[in-house]
Design a protein around this motif. Structure first.
Motif, PDB file in Angstrom:
ATOM      1  N   ASP A 156       0.855  -1.077   0.168  1.00 59.39           N
ATOM      2  CA  ASP A 156      -0.236   0.248   0.109  1.00 59.39           C
ATOM      3  C   ASP A 156       0.388   0.703  -0.298  1.00 59.39           C
ATOM      4  OD1 ASP A 156       0.313  -0.609   2.697  1.00 59.39           O
ATOM      5  OD2 ASP A 156      -1.338  -0.108   3.663  1.00 59.39           O
ATOM      6  N   GLY A 157       2.030   1.415  -0.637  1.00 59.02           N
ATOM      7  CA  GLY A 157       2.986   2.201  -1.226  1.00 59.02           C
ATOM      8  C   GLY A 157       3.665   2.987  -0.022  1.00 59.02           C
ATOM      9  N   ALA A 158       3.850   4.026  -0.191  1.00 60.77           N
ATOM     10  CA  ALA A 158       5.323   4.945   0.309  1.00 60.77           C
ATOM     11  C   ALA A 158       4.433   5.193   1.811  1.00 60.77           C
ATOM     12  CB  ALA A 158       5.616   6.144  -0.100  1.00 60.77           C
ATOM     13  N   PHE A 159       3.468   5.608   2.271  1.00 61.85           N
ATOM     14  CA  PHE A 159       2.592   6.027   3.542  1.00 61.85           C
ATOM     15  C   PHE A 159       1.730   4.420   3.775  1.00 61.85           C
ATOM     16  CE2 PHE A 159       4.017   9.748   0.804  1.00 61.85           C
ATOM     17  CZ  PHE A 159       4.666  10.497   2.105  1.00 61.85           C
ATOM     18  N   SER A 160       2.095   3.314   3.871  1.00 63.11           N
ATOM     19  CA  SER A 160       1.806   1.775   4.014  1.00 63.11           C
ATOM     20  C   SER A 160       1.209   1.978   4.967  1.00 63.11           C
ATOM     21  CB  SER A 160       2.530   1.077   3.606  1.00 63.11           C
ATOM     22  OG  SER A 160       2.111  -0.063   4.372  1.00 63.11           O
ATOM     23  N   ALA A 161      -0.277   1.682   4.924  1.00 70.68           N
ATOM     24  CA  ALA A 161      -1.429   1.204   6.534  1.00 70.68           C
ATOM     25  C   ALA A 161      -0.177   0.065   7.506  1.00 70.68           C
ATOM     26  CB  ALA A 161      -2.503   1.062   6.515  1.00 70.68           C
ATOM     27  N   ILE A 162       0.308  -0.543   6.740  1.00 63.44           N
ATOM     28  CA  ILE A 162       0.421  -1.332   7.548  1.00 63.44           C
ATOM     29  C   ILE A 162       1.853  -1.906   7.961  1.00 63.44           C
ATOM     30  CG2 ILE A 162       1.394  -4.093   6.806  1.00 63.44           C
ATOM     31  CD1 ILE A 162      -1.541  -3.596   6.529  1.00 63.44           C
ATOM     32  N   ARG A 163       2.755  -0.996   7.082  1.00 62.11           N
ATOM     33  CA  ARG A 163       4.380  -0.649   8.113  1.00 62.11           C
ATOM     34  C   ARG A 163       3.721   0.514   8.963  1.00 62.11           C
ATOM     35  NH1 ARG A 163       6.938   2.753   4.151  1.00 62.11           N
ATOM     36  NH2 ARG A 163       6.023   4.632   5.424  1.00 62.11           N
ATOM     37  N   LYS A 164       2.762   1.574   9.291  1.00 60.17           N
ATOM     38  CA  LYS A 164       2.737   2.012   9.919  1.00 60.17           C
ATOM     39  C   LYS A 164       2.027   1.457  11.485  1.00 60.17           C
ATOM     40  CE  LYS A 164      -0.191   6.050  11.647  1.00 60.17           C
ATOM     41  NZ  LYS A 164      -0.883   6.966  10.754  1.00 60.17           N
ATOM     42  N   GLN A 165       1.668   0.170  11.287  1.00 62.53           N
ATOM     43  CA  GLN A 165       1.078  -0.322  12.227  1.00 62.53           C
ATOM     44  C   GLN A 165       2.750  -1.335  12.500  1.00 62.53           C
ATOM     45  OE1 GLN A 165      -1.318  -0.660  13.812  1.00 62.53           O
ATOM     46  NE2 GLN A 165      -2.331   1.157  12.751  1.00 62.53           N
ATOM     47  N   MET A 166       2.903  -1.773  11.667  1.00 60.52           N
ATOM     48  CA  MET A 166       4.566  -2.692  11.872  1.00 60.52           C
ATOM     49  C   MET A 166       5.361  -1.217  13.117  1.00 60.52           C
ATOM     50  SD  MET A 166       6.271  -4.765   8.875  1.00 60.52           S
ATOM     51  CE  MET A 166       5.327  -6.046   8.604  1.00 60.52           C
ATOM     52  N   GLN A 167       5.425   0.023  12.760  1.00 61.65           N
ATOM     53  CA  GLN A 167       6.127   0.793  13.726  1.00 61.65           C
ATOM     54  C   GLN A 167       6.275   1.094  15.045  1.00 61.65           C
ATOM     55  OE1 GLN A 167       5.766   3.513  10.002  1.00 61.65           O
ATOM     56  NE2 GLN A 167       6.145   5.118  11.496  1.00 61.65           N
ATOM     57  N   PHE A 168       4.546   0.329  15.671  1.00 59.78           N
ATOM     58  CA  PHE A 168       4.677   0.380  16.967  1.00 59.78           C
ATOM     59  C   PHE A 168       5.171  -1.086  17.516  1.00 59.78           C
ATOM     60  CE2 PHE A 168       1.182   3.092  15.221  1.00 59.78           C
ATOM     61  CZ  PHE A 168       1.183   4.524  15.377  1.00 59.78           C
ATOM     62  N   THR A 169       5.268  -1.719  16.860  1.00 58.90           N
ATOM     63  CA  THR A 169       5.486  -3.060  17.602  1.00 58.90           C
ATOM     64  C   THR A 169       7.248  -3.302  17.224  1.00 58.90           C
ATOM     65  OG1 THR A 169       6.551  -4.239  15.290  1.00 58.90           O
ATOM     66  CG2 THR A 169       4.684  -4.475  15.473  1.00 58.90           C
ATOM     67  N   ASP A 170       7.853  -4.102  18.102  1.00 58.90           N
ATOM     68  CA  ASP A 170       9.275  -4.204  19.075  1.00 58.90           C
ATOM     69  C   ASP A 170      10.230  -4.278  17.457  1.00 58.90           C
ATOM     70  OD1 ASP A 170      11.132  -3.779  21.113  1.00 58.90           O
ATOM     71  OD2 ASP A 170      11.271  -5.938  21.190  1.00 58.90           O
ATOM     72  N   ARG A 171      11.737  -3.214  17.915  1.00 58.81           N
ATOM     73  CA  ARG A 171      13.071  -3.783  16.894  1.00 58.81           C
ATOM     74  C   ARG A 171      11.981  -3.941  15.784  1.00 58.81           C
ATOM     75  NH1 ARG A 171      16.122  -8.980  18.498  1.00 58.81           N
ATOM     76  NH2 ARG A 171      13.751  -9.822  18.657  1.00 58.81           N
ATOM     77  N   PHE A 172      11.595  -2.319  15.418  1.00 59.18           N
ATOM     78  CA  PHE A 172      11.581  -1.961  13.684  1.00 59.18           C
ATOM     79  C   PHE A 172      12.237  -0.847  13.616  1.00 59.18           C
ATOM     80  CE2 PHE A 172       8.923  -0.384  10.465  1.00 59.18           C
ATOM     81  CZ  PHE A 172       8.801  -1.756   9.540  1.00 59.18           C
ATOM     82  N   ASN A 173      12.824  -0.775  12.403  1.00 60.60           N
ATOM     83  CA  ASN A 173      13.104   0.243  12.144  1.00 60.60           C
ATOM     84  C   ASN A 173      12.746   0.905  11.466  1.00 60.60           C
ATOM     85  OD1 ASN A 173      15.621  -0.127  14.731  1.00 60.60           O
ATOM     86  ND2 ASN A 173      16.521  -1.805  13.064  1.00 60.60           N
ATOM     87  N   PHE A 174      12.653   2.266  11.436  1.00 59.55           N
ATOM     88  CA  PHE A 174      12.190   3.179   9.688  1.00 59.55           C
ATOM     89  C   PHE A 174      12.445   4.189   9.597  1.00 59.55           C
ATOM     90  CE2 PHE A 174       8.583   5.817   8.752  1.00 59.55           C
ATOM     91  CZ  PHE A 174       8.319   5.747   7.695  1.00 59.55           C
TER      92      PHE A 174
END
Length: 443
Positions: A156-174
């Protein structure tokens, strides 16, 4: 295959992935936050032409959809440079017969959505993802619907909703980075149903810190894109009046301006957009994974954004099949293996912007290109130019970047000699020594 695969994002990458996985026998569905693009008009100034090349064509063929798309492609065999006096200079992209293809993003997206539906994929529009439970592999949408899946794919692109949710998980770098340049699209309309410039080139007006490019469309228009700083002089911030715009284009892009009688109106009407790059790791979380721009958004200056996303799809499908569709093994392996190549094409795209806007008309750059052409002529299998490695091969981006840096170092050394003094066998000897010797910058 009984696994239920849910893809979030019906753009280019998601639609192509859906076709391939459905044809493998999976139960596949796509959820897209936008309205169906086939039933709604694209906003003017947001068409963004794409350059489809080898890395993108191969996955389309793998999916069995290339023949559907091919009639909409316009071959471009090189750059046609326009200097400030309107004089033209041609630089081929590769060897005789090699070319990239201009294609409308909107047209390609519609064709891929239709291909997905024809393959039996369920596509749901107006479904904005608001939450992901990575432990339970469930998605929640704005309308209240909740979906459970065996595999969730965020495309879902550069502003991904899935990635946004991953950003709230442990040890995820963005990280994300906006470059100082934005872009504005303009259009050169046909006259009497004919192109106003030669269509089989990517036209480019390099002007140092900024540039204009133009790509042909099947309807005989050209989509022009001005890449221009937001701030400074000149910049978008200094073009405030009709007179400012007229004067600026008269000075820098006179021949293009003459082809757009409504240029000023277009400039005011079409939006000014920003350019962002993103990096993240890992690309996966339990039974969820990111592909394409959701994992690695890049700037458009190598024409590889779509192509790298399509290559993600091919490599992911090939790896998954080789590993017998064991998602728990496939997702971390793909995420780890592909990351370095995504980082490499991001770096290559940023560097190519400098080349396109600043170097293509420079005498030293042209001398370098001339030398490289002679080396390749004598050693066609051993010396492949960086652009060709990226655009016309399947070589991993990270390896193309490494070899490109070695080539640059070798040419820097030999360009200090007079042209007729250069010994090409010694050039190749030096290149091979660095290539095989664990090269490090500056050695």
């Amino acid at each position: 295959m009984k696994d239920k695969i849910t893809i979030v994002g019906a753009g280019l990458v998601g639609s192509l992935l859906a076709v391939i996985l459905k044809k493998k026998g999976f139960d596949v569905q796509i959820f897209e936050k936008r309205k169906d693009p086939r039933k709604s008009e694209i906003a003017e100034g947001r068409s963004i032409n794409l350059a489809l090349s080898h890395r993108g064509i191969r996955p389309l063929k793998m999916a069995g959809v290339f023949e559907t798309i091919e009639p909409y492609l316009i071959p471009m065999k090189g750059r046609m440079m326009h200097d400030q006096a309107g004089e033209l200079t041609f630089q081929p992209y590769g060897k005789e017969g090699q070319f990239i293809n201009s294609v409308s993003r909107a047209q390609l997206n519609e064709l891929l959505i239709e291909s997905a539906e024809q393959a039996g994929v369920d596509v749901y529009f107006d479904h904005k993802c608001t939450d992901v439970d990575f432990e339970a592999s469930t998605l929640t949408f704005e309308n209240g619907k909740t979906i459970q899946a065996d595999l969730i794919v965020g495309t879902d692109g550069a502003f991904s909703a899935i990635r946004k949710q991953m950003q709230f998980t442990d040890r995820f770098n963005f990280s994300q980075h906006y470059i100082e340049h934005g872009y504005k699209e303009l259009c050169i309309e046909p006259v009497d149903g004919k192109f106003l410039m030669e269509p089989n080139y990517l036209h480019i007006w390099p002007r140092g810190n900024f540039m204009l490019i133009a790509l042909p469309n099947a309807d005989k228009t050209f989509t022009c894109t001005l890449f221009f700083p937001f701030e400074g002089t000149p910049s978008f911030s200094t073009l405030k009046s009709r007179e400012d715009i007229d004067s600026f284009f008269d000075q820098y892009f006179k021949d293009a301006k003459d082809l757009m009688p409504d240029l000023v109106d277009q400039f005011f009407h079409n939006p000014t957009s920003s350019l962002v790059t993103t990096k993240c790791e890992p690309w996966h979380k339990n039974r969820s994974i990111l592909l394409g721009d959701a994992a690695h958004a890049i700037v458009p200056f190598y024409g590889q954004g779509m192509n790298s996303g399509f290559e993600d799809v091919r490599l992911f499908a090939e790896m998954a099949e080789a590993m017998n569709w064991d998602w728990d093994k496939i997702l971390p392996e793909f995420s780890n293996r592909r990351k370095k190549d995504a980082d490499a094409i991001l770096d290559l795209a940023l560097h190519n912007f400098i080349e396109m806007r600043d170097h293509v008309g420079d005498p030293n750059f042209l001398r370098r290109k001339k030398l490289e052409s002679k080396i390749q002529e004598q050693y066609p299998k051993e010396w492949i130019p960086l652009y060709s490695m990226v655009t016309f091969s399947d070589m991993p981006y990270s390896e193309a970047l490494r070899l490109g840096k070695i080539q640059k170092q070798v040419m820097d050394e030999f360009l200090q000699q007079e042209e007729d003094e250069i010994n090409f066998s010694k050039v190749m000897e030096r290149f091979n020594a660095l290539k095989q010797g664990g090269w490090k910058a500056g050695q």
